[in-house]
Design a protein around this motif. Structure first.
Motif: not given
Length: 305
Positions: A112-133
């Motif tokens: 059974x898959x483990x839950x995804x790791x938590x996001x500690x910081x995210x960056x939104x960019x114009x045009x839609x992409x969101x980068x999560x660290x």
């Protein structure tokens, strides 16, 4: 721990996706991620991405405000696009439901898959992409720095030569390794000596060179140093080439699948010697090697617990 081949592929994907885009928002979930408190991550809002480069195991996003966002992934940090998190959560929920159904039927599902790791910081960019660290560890190893130059980050300032760099020569290698009274595995992982190599790739390099990980560099003969030099640049550069173009959500799996000895405990030696890959304790972690190929049959110690 992310190492140079995967971080290079990550930096390349971030560069191709984010170059020319403007930071639209920053959400810091875990304040300990910010390492430059006098220059918070929110100061990057409104700035445009100029490019993304790798520095050893770290990467730097250059912005047109003459600033850099330097990210140290630490031991368990990584990056993902916002949509990947939703997909991973859905997959995890499906696996959990399947595991529950199997359990009620009298069976278990260890896969059974483990839950995804938590996001500690995210960056939104114009045009839609969101980068999560993200960070999957029990303690925060992820770190973000807002600096004028990447070398203002101590870890980068102390870097030794990078074997992935086309300008890396045998002279660079000899300055880092030759004659030192230190175990060669420790030298390979020492960022001040050779940038970008960690536990996994040092295991792979030493297997390729057919050298004991606990041998001291000062004891190596000329031909052994030459084998180690060739294995170092060959292993790292071929891995970078192999990871190129792989989406960042698949890089960890690609790394694991490509390993010959690292993480292969109990499997037959891929060198065809008839031996078996074994664990040994190194510093605060566990590493792998082939006794027949690398240590003349000697079994290295593995501490309990």
């Amino acid at each position: 721990m992310p190492e140079s081949p995967e971080v290079q592929a990550l930096a390349d994907e971030l560069d191709s996706t984010l170059r020319g885009r403007t930071v639209g928002g920053v959400d810091v979930v875990e304040f300990r991620v910010t390492k430059t408190r006098g220059r918070p991550l929110t100061t990057l809002v409104g700035e445009r991405v100029v490019g993304v480069t790798r520095h050893g195991k770290l990467f730097a996003i250059e912005l047109d405000g003459s600033e850099f966002l330097v990210v140290s992934l630490g031991r368990h940090g990584w990056a993902r696009w916002g949509s990947e998190a939703a997909g991973a959560e859905a997959a995890g929920a499906e696996a959990t439901d399947a595991a529950g159904a199997a359990s009620s039927a009298g069976t278990t599902d260890e896969a059974a898959a483990e839950p995804p790791p938590p996001t500690l910081v995210s960056f939104e960019f114009d045009g839609g992409p969101v980068l999560e660290l993200t960070d999957a560890g029990g303690w925060v190893s992820l770190g973000c720095f807002v600096v004028d130059e990447p070398t203002e980050v101590a870890a980068i300032a102390k870097h030794g030569a990078d074997p992935a760099d086309p300008a890396f020569t045998r002279a660079h290698f000899d300055r880092a390794v030759a004659g030192r009274r230190k175990q060669i595995k420790a030298i390979l992982q020492e960022q001040e000596s050779l940038a970008g190599i960690g536990n996994a790739y040092s295991d792979e390099i030493l297997f390729a060179a057919r050298l004991s990980p606990v041998a001291h560099a000062a004891t190596l003969a000329d031909d052994e140093l030459e084998r180690l030099h060739e294995a170092t640049i060959g292993t790292i550069r071929s891995a970078i080439e192999a990871r190129s173009g792989i989406p960042i959500d698949r890089l960890k799996a690609a790394k694991v699948a490509a390993m010959q000895v690292h993480g292969r405990t109990g499997e037959p030696c891929p060198g065809g010697c008839g031996g078996e890959i074994r664990d040994f304790t190194f510093a605060s972690t566990t590493a792998q090697y082939c006794p027949e190929c690398q240590t003349g049959g000697e079994i290295l110690p593995l501490k309990a617990g």
